[in-house]
Design an enzyme around this catalytic site. Structure first.
Site, PDB file in Angstrom:
ATOM      1  N   LEU A  17      -6.748 -34.236  27.634  1.00  0.00           N
ATOM      2  CA  LEU A  17      -7.490 -33.008  27.951  1.00  0.00           C
ATOM      3  C   LEU A  17      -8.937 -33.137  27.497  1.00  0.00           C
ATOM      4  O   LEU A  17      -9.867 -32.888  28.274  1.00  0.00           O
ATOM      5  CB  LEU A  17      -6.839 -31.803  27.277  1.00  0.00           C
ATOM      6  CG  LEU A  17      -7.657 -30.502  27.341  1.00  0.00           C
ATOM      7  CD1 LEU A  17      -7.770 -30.006  28.776  1.00  0.00           C
ATOM      8  CD2 LEU A  17      -7.055 -29.439  26.450  1.00  0.00           C
ATOM      9  N   TYR A  18      -9.149 -33.541  26.255  1.00  0.00           N
ATOM     10  CA  TYR A  18     -10.508 -33.600  25.726  1.00  0.00           C
ATOM     11  C   TYR A  18     -11.354 -34.649  26.448  1.00  0.00           C
ATOM     12  O   TYR A  18     -12.526 -34.415  26.733  1.00  0.00           O
ATOM     13  CB  TYR A  18     -10.494 -33.825  24.218  1.00  0.00           C
ATOM     14  CG  TYR A  18      -9.799 -32.691  23.478  1.00  0.00           C
ATOM     15  CD1 TYR A  18      -9.917 -31.367  23.908  1.00  0.00           C
ATOM     16  CD2 TYR A  18      -9.008 -32.931  22.372  1.00  0.00           C
ATOM     17  CE1 TYR A  18      -9.281 -30.328  23.253  1.00  0.00           C
ATOM     18  CE2 TYR A  18      -8.366 -31.897  21.707  1.00  0.00           C
ATOM     19  CZ  TYR A  18      -8.503 -30.602  22.159  1.00  0.00           C
ATOM     20  OH  TYR A  18      -7.875 -29.572  21.508  1.00  0.00           O
TER      21      TYR A  18
END
Length: 147
Positions: free
Chosen positions: A123-124
């Site tokens: 996600l990051y």
């Protein structure tokens, strides 16, 4: 989902925020809301917030800026298990990056994760955070976002 926003933790929402639940097994990746609020009480640089969608609390985040270099961190973010998998985490992080960079006047933001947290890692990176090949004092991987 565009109605996602943040509010400070106060007596109108603290009980609901403390009841945020993660999916089984996720609790090994992040402190409880209660622990985060205790840390924010001890270190006033931390700014805990509730994450809302419309008028419903769906998560929690905590951020802060430290020292003369203004090292700025999005230190905690969690989405309640009932709202995971719907894109709220990515939207919340994107909005939080904007809020934090404006509030502290910074173009670099850090975060750290436990190495085994593969979902957070993906996600990051999809948002633009880059692994720094450094670890924080707890051994977590440090990521850096540059605007």
């Amino acid at each position: 989902m565009s109605n996602l926003y943040f509010r400070d933790i106060d007596n109108t929402n603290v009980c609901i925020v403390k009841n945020i639940k993660l999916k089984p097994g996720q609790d090994k990746f992040i402190e409880t809301v209660e622990e985060c609020l205790e840390e924010a009480k001890a270190y006033h640089e931390w700014h805990p917030v509730a994450i809302y969608s419309d008028e419903e609390i769906i998560g929690f985040a905590m951020y802060g800026s430290f020292g003369s270099n203004k090292d700025t961190w999005i230190d905690r973010i969690m989405i309640d298990q009932n709202f995971q998998g719907k894109g709220f985490g990515k939207i919340a992080m994107t909005k939080l990056i904007d809020i934090v960079s404006k509030e502290y006047g910074v173009s670099v933001i850090y975060l750290s994760i436990i190495e085994e947290n593969n979902i957070a890692h993906r996600l990051y990176e999809s948002i633009g955070f880059e692994l720094t090949n450094e670890r924080d004092p707890n051994g977590e991987l440090i990521f850096k976002y540059t605007r």
